[in-house]
Design an enzyme around this catalytic site. Sequence first.
Site, short mmCIF file in Angstrom:
data_model
loop_
_atom_site.label_atom_id
_atom_site.label_comp_id
_atom_site.label_asym_id
_atom_site.label_seq_id
_atom_site.Cartn_x
_atom_site.Cartn_y
_atom_site.Cartn_z
N ARG A 65 0.54 -1.71 0.07
CA ARG A 65 0.15 -0.01 -0.08
C ARG A 65 0.89 1.53 -0.07
NH1 ARG A 65 -1.45 1.68 4.33
NH2 ARG A 65 -2.35 -0.35 5.92
N TYR A 97 -15.93 19.58 -13.44
CA TYR A 97 -16.99 18.09 -13.69
C TYR A 97 -17.61 17.63 -12.88
CZ TYR A 97 -16.06 12.53 -13.17
OH TYR A 97 -16.84 12.42 -12.93
N ASP A 116 -6.91 20.73 -12.66
CA ASP A 116 -7.99 19.63 -13.37
C ASP A 116 -7.31 19.27 -14.24
OD1 ASP A 116 -8.83 17.44 -14.57
OD2 ASP A 116 -10.83 17.24 -13.42
N LYS A 157 -9.35 8.43 -18.51
CA LYS A 157 -9.22 9.37 -19.77
C LYS A 157 -8.20 9.35 -20.89
CE LYS A 157 -12.92 10.72 -17.64
NZ LYS A 157 -13.32 11.61 -16.80
C1 LIG Z 1 -13.86 11.64 -14.97
C2 LIG Z 1 -13.06 12.68 -14.96
C3 LIG Z 1 -12.67 12.85 -13.48
C4 LIG Z 1 -13.03 11.93 -12.63
O1 LIG Z 1 -12.17 10.43 -13.34
P1 LIG Z 1 -12.73 8.84 -12.49
O2 LIG Z 1 -11.46 7.99 -13.12
O3 LIG Z 1 -13.82 8.56 -12.91
O4 LIG Z 1 -12.84 8.71 -11.67
C5 LIG Z 1 -12.00 14.16 -13.07
N1 LIG Z 1 -11.67 15.33 -13.73
C6 LIG Z 1 -12.84 15.66 -15.51
C7 LIG Z 1 -12.34 16.14 -16.96
C8 LIG Z 1 -13.41 13.72 -16.10
O5 LIG Z 1 -14.12 13.49 -16.98
#
Ligand SMILES: *Cc1c(COP(=O)(O)O)cnc(C)c1O
Length: 385
Positions: A59, A112, A183, A208
């Site tokens: 961990r 988001y 982000d 993504k």
């Molecule tokens: C999908 C997404 C997230 C969240 O990520 P997960 O891997 O689904 O937990 C955060 N910020 C943006 C801009 C996203 O498109």
Amino acid sequence: MTNPAESAAPVASWHPKTLIVAGGRPAHGLDAPVNHPVTFTSTYHSQGIAAAGEKVYARFSNPTWDPFEQVLGALERSELPALVFSSGMAAIAAALSLVPEGGTMVLPAHSYNGTLGLAKELETAGRFTLHPVDVADTEQVLGALQGADVLWLESPTNPMLEVAELPALLAAAKAQGVLGIVDNTFATPLLQRPLELGADLVVHSVTKYLSGHSDVIMGALATRDETLHTKLHGYRTLHGAIASPMDVFLALRGVRTMAVRLERSQANSQLLAERLAAHPKVNVVRYPGLPQDPGHARASELMDGFGSVIAFEVGSAAQEADAVVAGFGLITAATSLGGVETLAERRARHASEPATVPANLIRLSVGIEDVEDLWNDLSQALERI
Ligand SMILES: *Cc1c(COP(=O)(O)O)cnc(C)c1O
């Protein structure tokens, strides 16, 4: 040290396109594997004392994390490795832990929806106060910084594709001692590098573009600040939202092709956005690559590309947008984005979506398929309404 898993350090002068291919590899040598093995273990042989350098328990660390963390850290222009998490939301939860008790966080009204959901939950619990802003309105964001503790940014936003003036906003945050968090999921470090612009922390949903094949849920954080890195590493260890070694292997395998994937998906996006904008059944197209888009001038100046998410509105209500999405054949009706395959969804179908996201808005994550096949599918679905 003769550790066979030792990585050749990325070369500082490498272009990002080279870094994603050549970074995070085992050191060259006779019989050395080209890829690092995946280490499936929960624990390590140890002396029973947490001596410096001992791994102790999985961990705390896993050698499978190291090459991906090294590549992402370097892509984001940090000398420190990134930190992987079990999901983008786990990375976001760790980042939100940095907002001081009783503090204020400025964030885009169209952040988001998961970020908004968690931030609102923490606000309701009395942890901190939120100050939502129109992130494309620089004056409004600058005005909101007075007395704030954290500036949370997302650019382009999901799914409204608003483009923020990151250099001005991050510089102002820095000058006022406001922690700047970005982000960077939509842009990826190939198009925009917020740490270079003064951000303290970058957040990624690795799910993504970075992994790119819709087969992994994973998140990551990147920073240049040693103290912050140590703190967030400690947070990850205690809260336990660590990434699975297999997922990190897949993410590293996926990131190798990110530059060519983005090249193709952006070219497809540009053409599809132009054709959608000229289509009689489409009312509004949001894509920073369109000259008429409100974010176009800013994105042209600040980003190395316009990304591959398009938002467009059809008809006047949810029903028509639902009919278009239901009519897709090649295009998959699904949430998520950044994969090789084109996905579409009516975004406001999620109850968690901000009320200002139009009910008839379809978010299209453009993949790398043949663009004429994509256009044929889009136009036949549009003919149904
Ligand atoms: C999908 C997404 C997230 C969240 O990520 P997960 O891997 O689904 O937990 C955060 N910020 C943006 C801009 C996203 O498109």
